[in-house]
Write a protein that holds these residues in place. Sequence first.
Motif, PDB file in Angstrom:
ATOM      1  N   LEU A 104      33.525  33.793  26.860  1.00  0.00           N
ATOM      2  CA  LEU A 104      32.641  34.701  27.588  1.00  0.00           C
ATOM      3  C   LEU A 104      33.408  35.972  27.974  1.00  0.00           C
ATOM      4  CD1 LEU A 104      29.978  35.330  29.147  1.00  0.00           C
ATOM      5  CD2 LEU A 104      31.034  34.220  31.131  1.00  0.00           C
ATOM      6  N   PHE A 105      32.802  37.115  27.669  1.00  0.00           N
ATOM      7  CA  PHE A 105      33.354  38.402  28.075  1.00  0.00           C
ATOM      8  C   PHE A 105      32.262  39.215  28.758  1.00  0.00           C
ATOM      9  CE2 PHE A 105      36.180  37.358  24.484  1.00  0.00           C
ATOM     10  CZ  PHE A 105      37.416  37.553  25.085  1.00  0.00           C
ATOM     11  N   ALA A 219      46.426  43.907  38.178  1.00  0.00           N
ATOM     12  CA  ALA A 219      46.061  43.503  39.542  1.00  0.00           C
ATOM     13  C   ALA A 219      44.588  43.814  39.799  1.00  0.00           C
ATOM     14  CB  ALA A 219      46.948  44.236  40.544  1.00  0.00           C
ATOM     15  N   PRO A 220      43.839  42.867  40.396  1.00  0.00           N
ATOM     16  CA  PRO A 220      42.380  43.033  40.530  1.00  0.00           C
ATOM     17  C   PRO A 220      41.958  44.259  41.320  1.00  0.00           C
ATOM     18  CG  PRO A 220      43.189  41.172  41.835  1.00  0.00           C
ATOM     19  CD  PRO A 220      44.309  41.591  40.958  1.00  0.00           C
ATOM     20  N   GLN A 221      42.806  44.735  42.254  1.00  0.00           N
ATOM     21  CA  GLN A 221      42.408  45.912  43.035  1.00  0.00           C
ATOM     22  C   GLN A 221      42.281  47.178  42.198  1.00  0.00           C
ATOM     23  OE1 GLN A 221      45.248  44.128  43.484  1.00  0.00           O
ATOM     24  NE2 GLN A 221      46.956  45.391  44.227  1.00  0.00           N
ATOM     25  N   PHE A 222      42.779  47.124  40.954  1.00  0.00           N
ATOM     26  CA  PHE A 222      42.672  48.285  40.076  1.00  0.00           C
ATOM     27  C   PHE A 222      41.444  48.212  39.161  1.00  0.00           C
ATOM     28  CE2 PHE A 222      47.446  47.989  40.636  1.00  0.00           C
ATOM     29  CZ  PHE A 222      47.465  48.919  41.662  1.00  0.00           C
ATOM     30  N   GLY A 223      40.615  47.209  39.328  1.00  0.00           N
ATOM     31  CA  GLY A 223      39.356  47.142  38.596  1.00  0.00           C
ATOM     32  C   GLY A 223      39.321  46.199  37.419  1.00  0.00           C
ATOM     33  N   LYS A 225      38.906  42.825  35.413  1.00  0.00           N
ATOM     34  CA  LYS A 225      38.039  41.676  35.653  1.00  0.00           C
ATOM     35  C   LYS A 225      38.524  40.463  34.855  1.00  0.00           C
ATOM     36  CE  LYS A 225      34.018  44.790  35.952  1.00  0.00           C
ATOM     37  NZ  LYS A 225      34.611  45.972  35.293  1.00  0.00           N
ATOM     38  N   PRO A 226      38.269  39.266  35.340  1.00  0.00           N
ATOM     39  CA  PRO A 226      38.642  38.067  34.578  1.00  0.00           C
ATOM     40  C   PRO A 226      37.963  37.983  33.222  1.00  0.00           C
ATOM     41  CG  PRO A 226      38.104  37.502  36.850  1.00  0.00           C
ATOM     42  CD  PRO A 226      37.691  38.926  36.652  1.00  0.00           C
ATOM     43  N   THR A 227      36.842  38.702  33.066  1.00  0.00           N
ATOM     44  CA  THR A 227      36.103  38.661  31.807  1.00  0.00           C
ATOM     45  C   THR A 227      36.522  39.768  30.843  1.00  0.00           C
ATOM     46  OG1 THR A 227      34.329  39.891  32.908  1.00  0.00           O
ATOM     47  CG2 THR A 227      34.081  37.492  32.754  1.00  0.00           C
ATOM     48  N   ASP A 228      37.619  40.484  31.159  1.00  0.00           N
ATOM     49  CA  ASP A 228      38.233  41.401  30.209  1.00  0.00           C
ATOM     50  C   ASP A 228      39.176  40.604  29.306  1.00  0.00           C
ATOM     51  OD1 ASP A 228      37.064  43.841  31.069  1.00  0.00           O
ATOM     52  OD2 ASP A 228      38.466  43.955  32.747  1.00  0.00           O
ATOM     53  N   GLY A 229      39.872  41.294  28.397  1.00  0.00           N
ATOM     54  CA  GLY A 229      40.781  40.610  27.480  1.00  0.00           C
ATOM     55  C   GLY A 229      42.108  41.333  27.361  1.00  0.00           C
ATOM     56  N   ASN A 253      48.862  31.898  33.681  1.00  0.00           N
ATOM     57  CA  ASN A 253      48.893  31.311  35.021  1.00  0.00           C
ATOM     58  C   ASN A 253      47.739  31.748  35.904  1.00  0.00           C
ATOM     59  OD1 ASN A 253      51.228  29.453  36.006  1.00  0.00           O
ATOM     60  ND2 ASN A 253      52.155  30.775  34.463  1.00  0.00           N
ATOM     61  N   TRP A 254      47.008  32.764  35.508  1.00  0.00           N
ATOM     62  CA  TRP A 254      45.789  33.057  36.268  1.00  0.00           C
ATOM     63  C   TRP A 254      44.534  33.009  35.399  1.00  0.00           C
ATOM     64  CZ3 TRP A 254      42.693  37.469  35.714  1.00  0.00           C
ATOM     65  CH2 TRP A 254      43.234  38.556  35.020  1.00  0.00           C
ATOM     66  N   GLY A 255      44.664  32.378  34.227  1.00  0.00           N
ATOM     67  CA  GLY A 255      43.485  32.100  33.415  1.00  0.00           C
ATOM     68  C   GLY A 255      42.911  33.289  32.684  1.00  0.00           C
TER      69      GLY A 255
END
Length: 460
Positions: A104-105, A219-223, A225-229, A253-255
């Motif tokens: 999933l993306f 880092a998530p604060q820079f935008g 997303k886990p659904t990027d690649g 380590n963070w999936g």
Amino acid sequence: MRIFLAPVSFIEILNRSLTGPAASEREFDYKVGSKLRELVKKYDIKYDPENPIPSDDSLADDVYKAAIEFYADVGAYCMDTERRITFTEEEIKEGIKNAPHATLFGEGNEAKIFSARKPESKDPPWCHVGAGISVSSEELLVKLVEGFASIPETDSISVPTLMEVDGVPIRTPPLEVYGSIRMIALAHEGMKRAGRPGLPILNLVSTAASQIAGIAATAPQFGIKPTDGWLVDAFPDLKIYNDVLTKAAYLLNWGANIGACYTPLIGGYSGGPEGTAIMSVAYAINGIMVLKSRYQLYYVSNIINGSSSSRDALWTLSVSAQAISRNIKVPIIHLSYQAADSATEMLFYEMAAAMLACVASGISVESNHPSKAAITEHILPMESEFYCKVAHAVTGMKRSEANELVKTLLPKYEKDLSNPPKGKKYQECYEVKTGKPKEEYLKFYKSIVKKIADLGIPIE
């Protein structure tokens, strides 16, 4: 009775990079070349220049079998430890069996499953749109991403490489970190302007040449997303460095969605198109076994002219793609490097040939890379749109039909691969402020699309 084998963990991969068979780089290269020559002969794999898109399932399956045997014997090579990372054939087959066949993306309205395809599949290919081609200004990066995201067939974005931040050229690791973070923000602004903020970025992070900059920008604060690649590279031929393994360790380590990235080279240690087809499949196996990838991106290139459009490169791409899509079933994209520049007729012929080879052979696509992605700002959204429209138009086409069409395209450009025509950059074909194509370019575009359609390629 089948004996269950536990998957080889990433920790065990790192252990094998320290304890595997010792070899110098020269010894490894020799082993690669000699084993491939042996397997080409054993499986009677023969390049057929008269059929750049073969329809022979047994050929594809033999290339797959040869790749399994090759990878089990050779493995991958860690440059820093001078050790081979090796696997048994049973471990390889178990790894392939358990590899993800879909991922999933994207988010919101743009969330979509990227699935493996098969040769001649009626399922449209995933269209990864854009390129890591460099741009000199932040304004232009936003305009290009907006243009890529505005293409209806776009499933994911490849963001251009930002060359400077606030007028300062990016040439040191601290500037890379700063530029990579800025690049992500600009990409999201472009997708937002196109009304598709949830599109995934699958080439993170193009501005980061160093692994530390790539890690910092995630880092998530820079935008992000886990659904990027995230693309993680293996180097020719089947070589890897500790910093690449470090990046993979961080991402796993963070999936994160790891995308194995590799470049099979015709004319390198893998030899001609036959050996390079086997090597391409071995890279796909390596992406599963070593990098634990959820998707893959590769580009076959001829070492002589550097493009993916030559007759031997198209054959290598087609055969390896069929071997992978029939047997490994991993979500996979092919990125084709064109020799010709933007805004030239030759570029469109090369693009059409690449789409026919990829889509009919059962894999997905990344849009065009004019001038082998080597010239700043030489990429146009309308040419990427053409790429996507051809990809959808030829979906479901038989390999035999695609082969005949490619045979009509090749005489139109192959003689010029070593001396391709020069074209134009974005600012010469588009109004930068509006992001709209200029009238002169529109006229050219319509004329070449008609010529392509008249050859029998079903594009409107």
